[in-house]
Design a protein around this motif. Structure first.
Motif, PDB file in Angstrom:
ATOM      1  N   GLY A 250       0.682  -1.334   0.223  1.00 26.60           N
ATOM      2  CA  GLY A 250       0.332  -0.334   0.085  1.00 26.60           C
ATOM      3  C   GLY A 250       0.504   1.590   0.067  1.00 26.60           C
ATOM      4  N   VAL A 251       2.562   1.320  -0.100  1.00 20.19           N
ATOM      5  CA  VAL A 251       2.765   1.952   0.420  1.00 20.19           C
ATOM      6  C   VAL A 251       3.779   2.655  -1.682  1.00 20.19           C
ATOM      7  N   GLN A 252       3.797   3.590  -1.476  1.00 24.28           N
ATOM      8  CA  GLN A 252       4.611   3.442  -3.281  1.00 24.28           C
ATOM      9  C   GLN A 252       6.547   3.317  -2.672  1.00 24.28           C
ATOM     10  N   PHE A 253       6.659   2.920  -4.283  1.00 26.62           N
ATOM     11  CA  PHE A 253       7.942   2.146  -3.458  1.00 26.62           C
ATOM     12  C   PHE A 253       8.600   3.053  -4.802  1.00 26.62           C
ATOM     13  N   TYR A 254       9.418   3.788  -4.427  1.00 23.78           N
ATOM     14  CA  TYR A 254      10.919   4.148  -5.156  1.00 23.78           C
ATOM     15  C   TYR A 254      11.638   5.187  -4.835  1.00 23.78           C
ATOM     16  N   SER A 255      12.228   5.252  -5.689  1.00 21.23           N
ATOM     17  CA  SER A 255      14.507   6.039  -5.458  1.00 21.23           C
ATOM     18  C   SER A 255      14.347   7.541  -6.384  1.00 21.23           C
ATOM     19  N   GLU A 256      14.618   8.471  -5.626  1.00 20.76           N
ATOM     20  CA  GLU A 256      15.486   9.575  -5.633  1.00 20.76           C
ATOM     21  C   GLU A 256      16.184   9.475  -7.966  1.00 20.76           C
ATOM     22  N   GLU A 257      16.712   8.691  -6.961  1.00 21.60           N
ATOM     23  CA  GLU A 257      18.165   8.155  -7.905  1.00 21.60           C
ATOM     24  C   GLU A 257      18.110   7.100  -8.977  1.00 21.60           C
ATOM     25  N   ILE A 258      17.447   5.547  -8.882  1.00 22.27           N
ATOM     26  CA  ILE A 258      16.941   5.056  -9.762  1.00 22.27           C
ATOM     27  C   ILE A 258      16.148   4.486  -9.355  1.00 22.27           C
ATOM     28  N   THR A 259      14.880   4.898 -10.119  1.00 21.73           N
ATOM     29  CA  THR A 259      13.696   4.363  -9.470  1.00 21.73           C
ATOM     30  C   THR A 259      13.149   3.671 -10.506  1.00 21.73           C
ATOM     31  N   PRO A 260      12.290   2.538 -10.104  1.00 22.05           N
ATOM     32  CA  PRO A 260      11.526   1.075 -10.845  1.00 22.05           C
ATOM     33  C   PRO A 260      11.807   1.480 -11.897  1.00 22.05           C
ATOM     34  N   LEU A 261      12.460   0.467 -13.581  1.00 18.76           N
ATOM     35  CA  LEU A 261      12.341   1.201 -15.003  1.00 18.76           C
ATOM     36  C   LEU A 261      11.708   0.360 -15.747  1.00 18.76           C
ATOM     37  N   ASN A 262      11.306   1.168 -16.993  1.00 17.78           N
ATOM     38  CA  ASN A 262      10.894  -0.364 -17.856  1.00 17.78           C
ATOM     39  C   ASN A 262      12.431  -0.187 -18.833  1.00 17.78           C
ATOM     40  N   ILE A 263      12.844  -1.454 -18.564  1.00 17.03           N
ATOM     41  CA  ILE A 263      13.727  -2.050 -19.562  1.00 17.03           C
ATOM     42  C   ILE A 263      13.612  -3.481 -20.489  1.00 17.03           C
ATOM     43  N   ASP A 264      13.387  -3.211 -21.845  1.00 17.33           N
ATOM     44  CA  ASP A 264      12.733  -3.854 -23.287  1.00 17.33           C
ATOM     45  C   ASP A 264      11.745  -4.402 -22.418  1.00 17.33           C
ATOM     46  N   ASN A 265      10.834  -3.587 -21.510  1.00 15.33           N
ATOM     47  CA  ASN A 265       9.009  -4.015 -21.406  1.00 15.33           C
ATOM     48  C   ASN A 265       9.358  -5.209 -20.437  1.00 15.33           C
TER      49      ASN A 265
END
Length: 614
Positions: free
Chosen positions: A40-55
Motif C-alpha cells: 500500500g505504500v509507493q516504492f521508488y528511489s529518487e536516483e534509481i526509480t523502478p525502470l522499464n527495460i525491454d518491456n
C-alpha cells in the motif's frame, strides 16, 4: 515459474510513466519509470526509480533490502552480487541471464538479465516476485503494480486488516543507497553500514535476514554481555494532499499503537532510535521519543494540532513499519474557490445577488466577515486548507441563522484586500504573503559529493555550481539578506532535503544553480531559467533571466516551466538556473572563467534587489 513469466511479459511491461535518459550498460538510452506499491505504500528511489527495460520492470538490486528485507553484499573479489534471506543464498553477476540459488543455476525469465543503469545494478522485478513470494495486483487503468508481502507477520498481531483498504495514492521514498560506491556501484565493501550518516531524510533501516540472525545467535557474547537492541528511525513526507510520518523498524517485533485525543502513542519494546530527521510543524505540534520505564524500549508520542480531525488519520501497521497518514482535507470548490500560489492567493465566494459591501473584522489570527443568507447559498461546515499553504491555515463557515459567518485563519505576514463585492455578485479577497525583514533566501548549488552532475570539457558541474554561489552568497549577505545555503562544500544533500531546508526556514525565495549539457548535440549553447507552474515564481524567473542574458550576451533559450523536484516541492517562489552548456567548447570556456562567473553573480544580485524592491 511459467505463470510469473507471463506477468513479466504482459503486465509489468506496460507499467511505465515517463521517459528519461539513462546510461544503460555503458550507452545513453531513454528509459521509462514504473509505479510500484509495496503493501500500500509507493516504492521508488529518487536516483534509481523502478525502470522499464525491454518491456520489463527492473529494480535496483540494493532496493531488495526495502522490498523484501534481503541482505545484499557486493563481493569485490568475485565481482558478484550476494543476496541472502531466510537461509537462502543467491549469487548473480552483471550481464548474466541466470543466477545461482544455493549453488543451483536458475535462469531469469526469458529476455531478462542483470543490467547496469547509471552505475547501479538492476534486476527484473519478476525475479523478486518469484524468489521472495510476493503477491501482486495490477491496475490496468492506473498502470500501477501493487505488491504484497506474503507469509505470516505481514501486519502486527493487533492489526487484522489486509492491504486492499490502503490508499493507493500513498507515497514514500525508500532510499537504501550508500554514498560509498565501489565495484559496480552497488555498496561499500562492508554491508550493513549505518546509512543514516548519508541519508538523514526518509531513512530506512535494513532488515536482518534470518541467516544473519542465526549467525548472530551463535556468536560469543560481547565483553559487556549486552544484547544488541533493535532500532527504528523516523522520517516524514509532506505534500499538498497528505502528511505522512513513518517509523521504520529494523526487525519484525510486536508493538502497540494507542490513540488518545490528538496524541498517538507507539510502544516499541527493546528498541532504540537511530535517526530522527523529521520535520515538525504543520499539523504536528510535537514528537517525543521517550525511554520505557525499564530502559529497554522506547515510546514515541506524536502530538497532532488541536485543529486536526483525527478521524482523517489512517494508521497503517506493517511488519517492519508504522505509517501515520493524514489525508489533508481540501477547500471545496462547490461552495467557493480558493486559488493559491507561492506568495498570493484569491478567495472567491459566489453570491446569489449583489450586496452593497462587506465588513471585515480583524481577529487574533485572521479575519471574519458575514454574508446575509439571502445573498448566498453556502454549505456551512468546517473546511481546513492544506498544511503547506503559506498564506492560510483554515476557513470556517458557521450558520448563524439569518447569516453565514466566514472566518479565515491566516499565517504570519499575510495581508488581505477585498477587490470586489458588488458588480460581479461575488466576494473576492486577495491574500499576499509578506517577506521577512530582511528577506530570507535559500541558495542551492546543484549536485555535489557523489553526484558530479554533468562532466564535459574538463569541467564538473558540481564544482561550477559552487564556484558561482561562492561569489553570490557573500554579496547577498553584504547587502543585508538572510542567506541560507543547501551546501557550502563538496557534499550531497538529496533533492528532498534541499526543498525541506527552504520549507523549514519559511524562505521568501529559492534559487537553484546548475549548468547544462547536451552530449549528442555539442553545438547547443545558451542560458535557460526554469520554474514550476506558478506566477509568483515566474515573476522572479523573468527578472533574473533578463539580467543574466543582458550581462552575458549569451544565447537566450528562454524562461520555461518544468517539474523539477526542488522547484515543485518548495513552497515559496523558486527558480532553477541553467547557466550554460558545458558540452559546448566555446561556452565551456566562459562558464569556467571566474570573471564570467562574477558577471552572472552580479546579475542575480541585481535581479534579487529588483524583486525585493531594494
Amino acid at each position: 515459474r511459467l505463470f510469473i513469466m507471463t506477468v513479466s511479459l504482459l503486465v509489468l511491461g506496460t507499467n511505465f510513466i515517463y521517459g528519461q535518459e539513462y546510461t544503460l550498460n555503458g550507452k545513453k538510452t531513454n528509459l521509462s519509470a514504473n509505479r510500484v506499491y509495496l503493501n500500500g505504500v509507493q516504492f521508488y528511489s529518487e536516483e534509481i526509480t523502478p525502470l522499464n527495460i525491454d518491456n520489463r520492470v527492473y529494480v535496483a538490486v540494493q532496493d531488495l533490502k526495502g522490498l523484501v528485507g534481503a541482505a545484499v553484499k557486493w563481493d569485490k573479489k568475485a565481482e558478484e552480487i550476494n543476496i541472502s534471506k531466510d537461509g537462502n543464498i543467491i549469487k548473480m553477476k552483471k550481464g548474466n541471464s541466470f543466477y545461482r540459488l544455493n549453488g543451483k543455476k536458475v535462469s531469469f525469465d526469458k529476455g531478462t538479465k542483470v543490467h547496469i543503469v547509471d552505475n547501479r545494478s538492476m534486476v527484473p522485478l519478476s525475479f523478486a516476485i518469484r524468489e521472495f513470494s510476493l503477491s501482486y495486483k495490477y491496475d490496468t487503468n492506473a498502470k500501477t503494480l501493487y505488491l504484497t508481502s506474503n507469509g505470516s507477520g505481514l501486519f502486527a498481531e493487533e492489526d487484522s486488516h489486509g492491504t486492499d483498504g490502503l490508499d493507493s495514492t500513498s507515497k514514500w521514498i525508500n532510499q537504501n543507497n550508500s554514498d560509498e560506491v565501489k565495484g559496480m556501484g552497488l555498496f561499500s565493501e562492508e554491508d550493513g553500514i549505518d546509512i543514516s550518516e548519508h541519508y538523514q531524510d526518509n531513512v530506512v533501516v535494513g532488515d536482518t535476514s534470518s541467516a544473519d540472525k542465526h549467525a548472530t545467535e551463535n556468536k560469543s557474547p560481547s565483553k559487556n554481555n549486552e544484547v544488541k537492541k533493535n532500532t527504528f528511525s523516523l522520517s516524514r513526507e509532506q505534500s499538498e494532499m497528505q502528511d505522512i510520518l513513518m517509523l521504520q523498524l529494523s526487525g519484525t517485533l510486536k508493538y502497540t499503537v494507542e490513540t488518545a485525543g490528538n496524541v498517538v502513542s507507539i510502544h516499541l519494546p527493546n528498541m532504540e532510535i537511530t535517526g530522527n530527521d523529521y520535520n515538525k510543524g504543520g499539523i504536528i505540534d510535537k514528537i517525543d521519543v521517550q525511554k520505557t520505564y525499564d530502559n529497554n524500549g522506547s515510546i514515541v508520542k506524536v502530538y497532532y494540532a488541536s485543529s486536526v480531525n483525527m478521524n482523517l488519520l489512517n494508521i497503517q501497521k506493517n511488519n517492519r513499519s508504522i505509517v501515520l497518514q493524514y489525508n489533508l482535507p481540501q477547500i471545496k470548490p462547490t461552495a467557493f474557490s480558493y486559488k493559491k500560489d507561492r506568495s498570493t492567493a484569491t478567495l472567491n465566494i459566489p453570491l446569489t445577488k449583489s450586496v452593497k459591501s462587506i465588513s471585515l473584522q480583524q481577529t487574533g489570527k485572521g479575519i471574519r466577515f458575514y454574508i446575509d443568507k439571502s445573498a448566498a447559498n453556502l454549505n456551512p461546515e468546517n473546511i481546513t486548507g492544506s498544511a503547506d499553504d503559506r498564506l492560510m491555515s483554515s476557513i470556517v463557515i458557521t450558520d448563524e441563522g439569518n447569516r453565514y459567518a466566514v472566518e479565515m485563519t491566516l499565517k504570519e505576514r499575510v495581508s488581505h484586500n477585498v477587490i470586489s463585492a458588488v458588480e460581479g455578485k461575488n466576494i473576492i479577497i486577495e491574500l499576499k504573503k509578506g517577506n521577512h525583514r530582511p528577506p530570507k533566501i535559500v541558495i542551492d548549488p546543484g549536485h555535489g559529493g557523489k553526484d558530479n552532475g554533468a562532466v564535459a570539457n574538463g569541467l564538473k558541474e558540481k564544482e561550477l555550481n559552487l564556484q558561482v554561489t561562492s561569489k553570490l552568497v557573500p554579496r547577498l549577505r553584504e547587502l543585508g539578506y538572510d542567506v541560507i545555503t543547501t551546501r557550502d562544500d563538496d557534499m550531497y544533500p538529496t533533492l528532498d532535503e534541499r526543498a525541506q531546508i527552504a520549507n523549514r526556514n519559511d524562505a521568501d525565495l529559492f534559487i537553484s544553480v546548475h549548468h547544462n549539457s547536451a552530449d549528442k548535440k555539442t553545438s547547443i549553447h545558451g542560458i535557460e531559467t526554469y520554474y514550476t507552474t506558478s506566477q509568483d515564481s515566474k515573476k522572479f524567473a523573468d527578472i533574473v533571466h533578463r539580467e543574466i542574458i543582458s550581462v552575458t550576451n549569451a544565447n537566450n533559450r528562454g524562461v520555461k516551466t518544468a517539474k523539477y523536484l526542488v522547484t515543485r516541492k518548495t513552497y515559496m517562489p523558486a527558480v532553477l538556473l541553467e547557466l550554460g552548456f558545458m558540452t559546448n567548447e566555446n561556452e565551456a570556456l566562459n562558464i569556467g572563467n571566474p570573471v564570467y562567473q562574477q558577471k552572472i553573480s552580479d546579475a542575480i544580485v541585481r535581479a534579487t534587489n529588483e524583486y525585493f524592491d531594494k
